[in-house]
Design an enzyme around this catalytic site. Structure first.
Site, PDB file in Angstrom:
ATOM      1  N   GLU A   1       0.805  -1.229   0.000  1.00  0.00           N
ATOM      2  CA  GLU A   1       0.000   0.000   0.000  1.00  0.00           C
ATOM      3  C   GLU A   1       0.838   1.280   0.000  1.00  0.00           C
ATOM      4  O   GLU A   1       0.785   2.061   0.965  1.00  0.00           O
ATOM      5  CB  GLU A   1      -0.963   0.012   1.186  1.00  0.00           C
ATOM      6  CG  GLU A   1      -1.954  -1.138   1.190  1.00  0.00           C
ATOM      7  CD  GLU A   1      -3.060  -0.967   2.235  1.00  0.00           C
ATOM      8  OE1 GLU A   1      -2.967  -0.055   3.078  1.00  0.00           O
ATOM      9  OE2 GLU A   1      -4.029  -1.745   2.194  1.00  0.00           O
TER      10      GLU A   1
ATOM     11  N   GLU B   1      -5.090  -8.665   1.079  1.00  0.00           N
ATOM     12  CA  GLU B   1      -5.738  -8.351   2.355  1.00  0.00           C
ATOM     13  C   GLU B   1      -7.221  -8.139   2.124  1.00  0.00           C
ATOM     14  O   GLU B   1      -7.622  -7.466   1.175  1.00  0.00           O
ATOM     15  CB  GLU B   1      -5.199  -7.054   3.001  1.00  0.00           C
ATOM     16  CG  GLU B   1      -3.836  -7.174   3.611  1.00  0.00           C
ATOM     17  CD  GLU B   1      -3.336  -5.857   4.201  1.00  0.00           C
ATOM     18  OE1 GLU B   1      -4.168  -5.027   4.642  1.00  0.00           O
ATOM     19  OE2 GLU B   1      -2.113  -5.664   4.207  1.00  0.00           O
TER      20      GLU B   1
HETATM   21  C1  GBH Z   1      -4.430  -2.010   5.543  1.00  0.00           C
HETATM   22  O1  GBH Z   1      -4.567  -0.644   5.389  1.00  0.00           O
HETATM   23  C2  GBH Z   1      -3.042  -2.257   6.034  1.00  0.00           C
HETATM   24  O2  GBH Z   1      -2.234  -2.874   5.041  1.00  0.00           O
HETATM   25  C3  GBH Z   1      -2.975  -3.040   7.321  1.00  0.00           C
HETATM   26  O3  GBH Z   1      -1.712  -2.886   7.894  1.00  0.00           O
HETATM   27  C4  GBH Z   1      -4.091  -2.570   8.232  1.00  0.00           C
HETATM   28  O4  GBH Z   1      -3.996  -3.119   9.512  1.00  0.00           O
HETATM   29  C5  GBH Z   1      -5.387  -2.959   7.600  1.00  0.00           C
HETATM   30  O5  GBH Z   1      -5.490  -2.463   6.303  1.00  0.00           O
HETATM   31  C6  GBH Z   1      -6.625  -2.505   8.386  1.00  0.00           C
HETATM   32  O6  GBH Z   1      -6.684  -1.120   8.460  1.00  0.00           O
HETATM   33  O7  GBH Z   1     -10.105   7.545   4.934  1.00  0.00           O
HETATM   34  O8  GBH Z   1      -9.344   8.786   3.048  1.00  0.00           O
HETATM   35  O9  GBH Z   1      -7.757   7.598   4.413  1.00  0.00           O
HETATM   36  C7  GBH Z   1      -5.813  -0.169   4.955  1.00  0.00           C
HETATM   37  C8  GBH Z   1      -5.719   1.348   4.865  1.00  0.00           C
HETATM   38  C9  GBH Z   1      -7.872   2.288   5.222  1.00  0.00           C
HETATM   39  C10 GBH Z   1      -6.441   3.153   3.543  1.00  0.00           C
HETATM   40  C11 GBH Z   1      -9.025   3.042   4.631  1.00  0.00           C
HETATM   41  C12 GBH Z   1      -7.588   3.893   2.966  1.00  0.00           C
HETATM   42  C13 GBH Z   1      -9.689   4.972   3.469  1.00  0.00           C
HETATM   43  C14 GBH Z   1      -9.313   6.242   2.782  1.00  0.00           C
HETATM   44  N1  GBH Z   1      -6.876   1.957   4.241  1.00  0.00           N
HETATM   45  N2  GBH Z   1      -8.554   4.221   4.004  1.00  0.00           N
HETATM   46  S1  GBH Z   1      -9.114   7.635   3.853  1.00  0.00           S
END
Ligand code: GBH
Length: 465
Positions: free
Chosen positions: A165, A365
């Site tokens: 990511e 994931e």
């Molecule tokens: C993943 O990230 C990770 O790889 C992992 O480490 C983590 O534990 C897992 O998911 C659970 O969170 O609100 O505009 O930022 C996911 C990260 C979360 C990024 C939701 C984008 C929404 C966009 N994502 N987020 S914003």
């Protein structure tokens, strides 16, 4: 038509080093940007840190036995850069590498395929101090690190992922600042995105040079399943802009060898992109053997009428996207307040099926946080998680039926763990962790998933497994 999971489908679970290992100061490990960030007041809920986490560094053998008991076919974990190359430069720390050698040996001894991610967000602090991802030098350092890990594990690990990511690393780390290192500088975030892309390309080259020919290289993205709130031209334009910043900023150079023109135009007020040097996009377009897709929830956007870049807040992780508003879709939510919407997974898998024909896909994931609690008997029942997983695996099956070449699925996560800015308040595991005792308690979703892995068939989800 009924489609089933192919017989050689890779069934797995995923974790990341900083989220589970603990042992933050052992065997020569130095601080990463997350150790620093956790110690910055107000950044992580409850002031939690990864110092102990799920203590996996000391419980490796127990955890591998648990994976084997559940019947995992594959285990996706990440290597902690500051554990194996403490200053981000120079020679390897032997004892840090020994941990991963032993982990891989244990996995193979139990018939579990190791899937290694080189970078899941824990940059050595020394490299951040020297400029971090906005500095080109960090991409060169990553290539050395990739070389060193490739040499150590290349004889036994077949499937490799460079980055997890990179959107989060660049835009949560350097634009909105909700992740380490907590900077809020749009131009720096765009530079970071490019240098993460470059790190991927240089890292893939470095791995290729040391790995046996059978090794397979991948990268994991969190592409946005982004939808327009209405079909109005303005909302569709908001969708296009967010798609560029979330996904095409990575897939442009990685899959097609160029940054999208609309992205360059949308961000022209912030940067002239002169940090992209001749030849960079050719390096970034290194041949891939698989594309990893992480999916949790969809993103719904409209053209703002009130000019707010993100609901209720700034700074935004979307440089240059003023005038875009984010909406919460109706319906069920997880404990993260993320919408449950499996069609987003189907849409993403079909998108890459059409955009990159012939490139195998992996769901690296997928999962959900819920407020899991042991009952009086100590058992943990998580029917909402089972429903979430069932619905998303059903969407995956629909994508297979529609022609997507999906080779595997990794549940996030094996264990409850350190959920970044949320500390230990959010539980994503199929195995409950009692942090006071470090006891592991498989939730009912773990039994459900074990049955799925054993039979290759989606079990009914209304019954507790
Ligand atoms: C993943 O990230 C990770 O790889 C992992 O480490 C983590 O534990 C897992 O998911 C659970 O969170 O609100 O505009 O930022 C996911 C990260 C979360 C990024 C939701 C984008 C929404 C966009 N994502 N987020 S914003």
């Amino acid at each position: 038509m009924t489609v089933n999971f192919p017989p050689d489908f890779l069934w797995g679970a995923a974790t990341a080093a900083y989220q589970i290992e603990g042992a933050a100061l052992e065997d020569g490990r130095t601080p990463s940007i997350w150790d620093t960030f956790c110690r910055t007041p107000g950044k992580v809920l409850g002031g939690h840190t990864g110092d102990t986490a799920a203590d996996h560094y000391h419980r490796r053998q127990e955890d591998v036995r648990l994976m084997a008991a559940l019947g995992l076919g594959a285990y996706r974990f990440s290597v902690s850069w500051p554990r194996v190359q403490p200053t981000g430069r120079g020679p390897a720390a032997r004892r840090g590498l020994d941990f991963y050698r032993a982990l891989v040996d244990d996995l193979l001894a139990h018939g579990i395929r190791p899937v290694v991610t080189l970078y899941h967000w824990d940059l050595p602090q020394e490299l951040e101090t020297a400029g971090g991802w906005p500095a080109r030098e960090t991409a060169l350092r990553f290539a050395d690190y990739a070389h060193l890990v490739g040499l150590a594990l290349g004889d036994r690990v077949e499937l490799w992922t460079t980055l997890n990511e990179p959107w989060c690393s660049a835009f949560l780390g350097y634009a909105s600042g909700v992740h380490a290192p907590g900077r809020t500088d749009d131009e720096a975030a765009l530079r970071a995105a490019h240098h993460l892309n470059l790190a991927h390309g240089l890292g893939a080259q470095a791995l290729r040079a040391v790995l046996p020919p059978a090794a397979r290289l991948s990268v994991t993205l969190n592409p946005a399943a982004v939808r327009a709130h209405t079909p109005s031209p303005a909302d569709l334009d908001a969708q296009r802009r967010i798609d560029a910043l979330a996904t095409r900023i990575f897939t442009g150079p990685m899959l097609h060898g160029a940054y999208p023109d609309d992205l360059l135009a949308d961000t022209a007020v912030l940067t002239d992109w002169s940090f992209v040097r001749d030849g960079d996009t050719g390096v970034i377009k290194h041949p891939l053997d698989a594309l990893g897709v992480n999916y949790y929830a969809p993103t719904v956007v409209s053209a703002a009428t009130d000019g707010r870049p993100v609901p209720g807040g700034e700074p935004s992780p979307w440089p240059g996207a003023t005038g875009v508003t984010f909406h919460q879709p109706p319906g069920k939510r997880t404990a993260m307040d993320w919408a449950v919407d499996p069609t987003g997974l189907h849409d993403l898998l079909m998108r890459f099926t059409h955009e990159a024909p012939g490139l195998p896909l992996l769901v690296t994931e997928n999962g959900a946080a819920y407020d899991d609690k042991p009952d009086a008997d100590g058992a943990v029942h998580d029917p909402e998680r089972i429903a979430y997983l069932h619905a998303h695996l059903d969407a995956l099956l629909r994508a297979l039926a529609d022609g997507a070449d999906v080779r595997g699925y990794f549940l996030w996560s094996l264990l409850d763990n350190f959920e970044w800015a949320y500390g230990y308040s959010k539980r994503f595991g199929m195995v409950y962790v009692d942090y006071a005792t470090q006891a592991r308690v498989p939730k009912s979703s773990a039994r459900w998933y074990a049955q799925l892995m054993r039979t290759g068939q989606l079990p009914p989800y209304r019954r507790e497994g």
